[in-house]
Design a protein around this motif. Structure first.
Motif, PDB file in Angstrom:
ATOM      1  N   ILE A 156       0.846  -1.203   0.000  1.00  0.00           N
ATOM      2  CA  ILE A 156       0.000   0.000   0.000  1.00  0.00           C
ATOM      3  C   ILE A 156       0.884   1.257   0.000  1.00  0.00           C
ATOM      4  O   ILE A 156       0.682   2.181  -0.792  1.00  0.00           O
ATOM      5  N   LEU A 157       1.893   1.268   0.860  1.00  0.00           N
ATOM      6  CA  LEU A 157       2.780   2.437   0.950  1.00  0.00           C
ATOM      7  C   LEU A 157       3.473   2.695  -0.384  1.00  0.00           C
ATOM      8  O   LEU A 157       3.608   3.840  -0.819  1.00  0.00           O
ATOM      9  N   GLU A 158       3.923   1.615  -1.017  1.00  0.00           N
ATOM     10  CA  GLU A 158       4.618   1.751  -2.304  1.00  0.00           C
ATOM     11  C   GLU A 158       3.718   2.344  -3.379  1.00  0.00           C
ATOM     12  O   GLU A 158       4.165   3.101  -4.221  1.00  0.00           O
ATOM     13  N   ARG A 159       2.459   1.958  -3.319  1.00  0.00           N
ATOM     14  CA  ARG A 159       1.498   2.445  -4.299  1.00  0.00           C
ATOM     15  C   ARG A 159       1.362   3.966  -4.227  1.00  0.00           C
ATOM     16  O   ARG A 159       1.230   4.644  -5.221  1.00  0.00           O
ATOM     17  N   TYR A 160       1.408   4.501  -3.025  1.00  0.00           N
ATOM     18  CA  TYR A 160       1.201   5.938  -2.842  1.00  0.00           C
ATOM     19  C   TYR A 160       2.463   6.773  -3.006  1.00  0.00           C
ATOM     20  O   TYR A 160       2.427   7.864  -3.539  1.00  0.00           O
ATOM     21  N   GLY A 161       3.595   6.235  -2.493  1.00  0.00           N
ATOM     22  CA  GLY A 161       4.799   7.059  -2.417  1.00  0.00           C
ATOM     23  C   GLY A 161       5.666   6.970  -3.662  1.00  0.00           C
ATOM     24  O   GLY A 161       5.439   6.147  -4.534  1.00  0.00           O
ATOM     25  N   ASP A 162       6.686   7.861  -3.719  1.00  0.00           N
ATOM     26  CA  ASP A 162       7.632   7.820  -4.836  1.00  0.00           C
ATOM     27  C   ASP A 162       8.862   6.982  -4.504  1.00  0.00           C
ATOM     28  O   ASP A 162       9.502   6.434  -5.387  1.00  0.00           O
ATOM     29  N   ALA A 163       9.221   6.936  -3.245  1.00  0.00           N
ATOM     30  CA  ALA A 163      10.322   6.068  -2.822  1.00  0.00           C
ATOM     31  C   ALA A 163      10.000   5.575  -1.427  1.00  0.00           C
ATOM     32  O   ALA A 163       9.462   6.317  -0.602  1.00  0.00           O
ATOM     33  N   MET A 164      10.311   4.296  -1.192  1.00  0.00           N
ATOM     34  CA  MET A 164      10.048   3.744   0.135  1.00  0.00           C
ATOM     35  C   MET A 164      11.293   3.057   0.661  1.00  0.00           C
ATOM     36  O   MET A 164      11.946   2.329  -0.058  1.00  0.00           O
ATOM     37  N   GLU A 165      11.631   3.317   1.905  1.00  0.00           N
ATOM     38  CA  GLU A 165      12.742   2.623   2.541  1.00  0.00           C
ATOM     39  C   GLU A 165      12.211   1.889   3.761  1.00  0.00           C
ATOM     40  O   GLU A 165      11.754   2.486   4.731  1.00  0.00           O
ATOM     41  N   LYS A 166      12.282   0.556   3.674  1.00  0.00           N
ATOM     42  CA  LYS A 166      11.801  -0.294   4.745  1.00  0.00           C
ATOM     43  C   LYS A 166      12.831  -0.304   5.861  1.00  0.00           C
ATOM     44  O   LYS A 166      13.995  -0.591   5.613  1.00  0.00           O
ATOM     45  N   MET A 167      12.438   0.006   7.067  1.00  0.00           N
ATOM     46  CA  MET A 167      13.398  -0.004   8.174  1.00  0.00           C
ATOM     47  C   MET A 167      13.307  -1.282   8.999  1.00  0.00           C
ATOM     48  O   MET A 167      14.271  -1.704   9.609  1.00  0.00           O
ATOM     49  N   SER A 168      12.132  -1.857   9.057  1.00  0.00           N
ATOM     50  CA  SER A 168      11.957  -3.132   9.746  1.00  0.00           C
ATOM     51  C   SER A 168      10.627  -3.682   9.271  1.00  0.00           C
ATOM     52  O   SER A 168      10.014  -3.124   8.361  1.00  0.00           O
ATOM     53  N   ILE A 169      10.177  -4.754   9.895  1.00  0.00           N
ATOM     54  CA  ILE A 169       8.952  -5.413   9.427  1.00  0.00           C
ATOM     55  C   ILE A 169       7.728  -4.500   9.559  1.00  0.00           C
ATOM     56  O   ILE A 169       6.744  -4.660   8.847  1.00  0.00           O
ATOM     57  N   ASP A 170       7.790  -3.495  10.428  1.00  0.00           N
ATOM     58  CA  ASP A 170       6.596  -2.673  10.664  1.00  0.00           C
ATOM     59  C   ASP A 170       6.853  -1.175  10.535  1.00  0.00           C
ATOM     60  O   ASP A 170       6.104  -0.365  11.066  1.00  0.00           O
ATOM     61  N   GLU A 171       7.924  -0.806   9.855  1.00  0.00           N
ATOM     62  CA  GLU A 171       8.329   0.599   9.838  1.00  0.00           C
ATOM     63  C   GLU A 171       8.953   0.968   8.501  1.00  0.00           C
ATOM     64  O   GLU A 171       9.779   0.228   7.982  1.00  0.00           O
ATOM     65  N   ALA A 172       8.572   2.110   7.940  1.00  0.00           N
ATOM     66  CA  ALA A 172       9.193   2.536   6.686  1.00  0.00           C
ATOM     67  C   ALA A 172       9.123   4.048   6.516  1.00  0.00           C
ATOM     68  O   ALA A 172       8.218   4.704   7.041  1.00  0.00           O
ATOM     69  N   TYR A 173      10.104   4.584   5.809  1.00  0.00           N
ATOM     70  CA  TYR A 173      10.055   5.970   5.364  1.00  0.00           C
ATOM     71  C   TYR A 173       9.529   5.987   3.943  1.00  0.00           C
ATOM     72  O   TYR A 173       9.905   5.141   3.125  1.00  0.00           O
ATOM     73  N   VAL A 174       8.671   6.968   3.649  1.00  0.00           N
ATOM     74  CA  VAL A 174       8.172   7.117   2.290  1.00  0.00           C
ATOM     75  C   VAL A 174       8.358   8.569   1.876  1.00  0.00           C
ATOM     76  O   VAL A 174       8.052   9.487   2.643  1.00  0.00           O
ATOM     77  N   GLU A 175       8.906   8.762   0.681  1.00  0.00           N
ATOM     78  CA  GLU A 175       9.087  10.126   0.185  1.00  0.00           C
ATOM     79  C   GLU A 175       8.051  10.421  -0.895  1.00  0.00           C
ATOM     80  O   GLU A 175       7.702   9.555  -1.698  1.00  0.00           O
ATOM     81  N   PHE A 176       7.549  11.654  -0.875  1.00  0.00           N
ATOM     82  CA  PHE A 176       6.550  12.072  -1.858  1.00  0.00           C
ATOM     83  C   PHE A 176       7.085  13.260  -2.635  1.00  0.00           C
ATOM     84  O   PHE A 176       7.564  14.227  -2.042  1.00  0.00           O
ATOM     85  N   LYS A 177       7.020  13.174  -3.951  1.00  0.00           N
ATOM     86  CA  LYS A 177       7.436  14.308  -4.788  1.00  0.00           C
ATOM     87  C   LYS A 177       6.196  14.830  -5.508  1.00  0.00           C
ATOM     88  O   LYS A 177       5.319  14.049  -5.856  1.00  0.00           O
TER      89      LYS A 177
END
Ligand SMILES: [Mg+2]
Length: 347
Positions: free
Chosen positions: A89-110
């Motif tokens: 779901i996060l990947e669908r919305y964001g432009d870049a996603m960095e998974k930090m662990s099984i339940d945590e991620a950074y998502v960048e939006f341009k």
């Protein structure tokens, strides 16, 4: 805001999945991990947190705090399945996603078409609809502040930190909230009277380097709202490990084995949380006279099978000689990848 970075963090992830799948756990103090007495708590429900239980706490302590809590091993394959669902779901919305662990991620939006808050609300609703779970989100213009924001009003939180809010929003936060400051540094700073971020503003760069080591400068900038780290799609991990120097040198193999087994439990928790597979197990020993040995062995395939990993650790331990007193022991897992386990061939 120029860059939009969101930090997403599922609330009490393992425990929430269990409460979702098993109605009898709902509203109860549920502790995932730490079934054996030398284990550690992996995640616990918010009901369990009321007793003071926290992730990473020894299960021995958790049981003392909450003798009536429900302790379960957990179903990690199920957590991975839900996690993949959320990340897609996060990947669908964001432009870049960095998974930090099984339940945590950074998502960048341009070039956002909508306001960041609207997007975040939409994602939260989507995650709830598709998985039944709540996720907290922090919105800001860098990673440090986004992570801080996602933790602001958990569970089911949503918090924005804009550049206008910095630095005053940080003044009254305890320094333990500064991502990158470990427990040791926090204790050290507390001892010299530094408790809040506002106390840190009084010091110059050289102080940070002196007291916080190689991350000092980074932290000097972070608390001023400067964090240039990028959201990186692909993440490479080289190894995870832990070690301990003993107050008095150890002489018995039994003690060393117990300590390494404890490390092994911690690292297994770690690879489950990070959702990775490993190939190599290494034991490091430093003797009282400062000579070192390191022994390791590798699987043919990447694995996260706990029983196989424990067996392998015992195999490697057999290679360790106890002919001298030992001052330090460590365990490391290396050759780490993300992904799914290949079926091990039995023949
Ligand atoms: Mg979480």
């Amino acid at each position: 805001m120029s860059r939009i970075i969101m930090h997403f963090d599922l609330d009490a992830f393992f425990a929430s999945v269990e409460q979702l799948d098993n109605p009898e756990y709902r509203g109860k103090a549920l502790i995932v991990g730490g079934v054996s007495d030398r284990g550690v708590v992996s995640t616990c429900s918010y009901e369990a947190r009321k007793y003071g239980i926290r992730s990473g706490m020894s299960s021995y302590k958790a049981r003392k705090l909450c003798p009536n809590g429900i302790f379960i091993r957990g179903s990690h394959s199920r957590y991975r399945e839900v996690s993949r669902n959320v990340f897609s779901i996060l990947e669908r919305y964001g432009d870049a996603m960095e998974k930090m662990s099984i339940d945590e991620a950074y998502v960048e939006f341009k070039d956002c078409q909508k306001s960041p808050v609207e997007i975040a609300r939409e994602i939260k609703a989507k995650v709830l609809e598709e998985t039944g779970l709540t996720i907290s989100v922090g919105i800001s213009y860098n990673k440090f502040l986004a992570k801080l924001a996602s933790d602001w009003n958990k569970p089911d939180g949503l918090k924005v930190i804009t550049n206008k809010m910095v630095p005053h929003i940080l003044y009254d936060l305890p320094i333990s909230k500064v991502h990158g400051l470990g427990k040791k540094s926090v204790d050290k700073l507390n001892r010299i009277g530094i408790f809040y971020i506002r106390d840190l503003y009084k010091y110059d760069k050289s102080f940070f380097e002196q007291y916080m080591g190689k991350w000092g400068l980074e932290i000097y900038h972070r608390i001023r709202g400067i964090d240039k780290r990028k959201v990186e799609g692909h993440h490479e991990r080289k190894s995870i490990g832990t070690e301990r120097t003993f107050k008095t040198d150890l002489e018995s193999m039994e003690d060393i084995r117990n300590i390494i087994h404890g490390f092994c439990d911690q690292l297994i928790e770690d690879i489950n949380k990070k959702d990775v597979l490993i190939k190599t197990v290494s034991v490091k020993i430093k003797y009282y006279d400062f000579t070192n040995i390191s022994r390791s062995n590798s699987f043919t395939n990447y694995t996260r099978n706990e029983d196989l990993i424990r067996q392998m650790v015992d195999e490697v331990l057999k290679e360790v000689k106890m002919d001298k007193k030992i001052r330090l022991a460590g365990l490391t897992f290396s050759n780490i990848i993300e992904g799914e386990e290949e079926q091990m061939s039995l023949f």
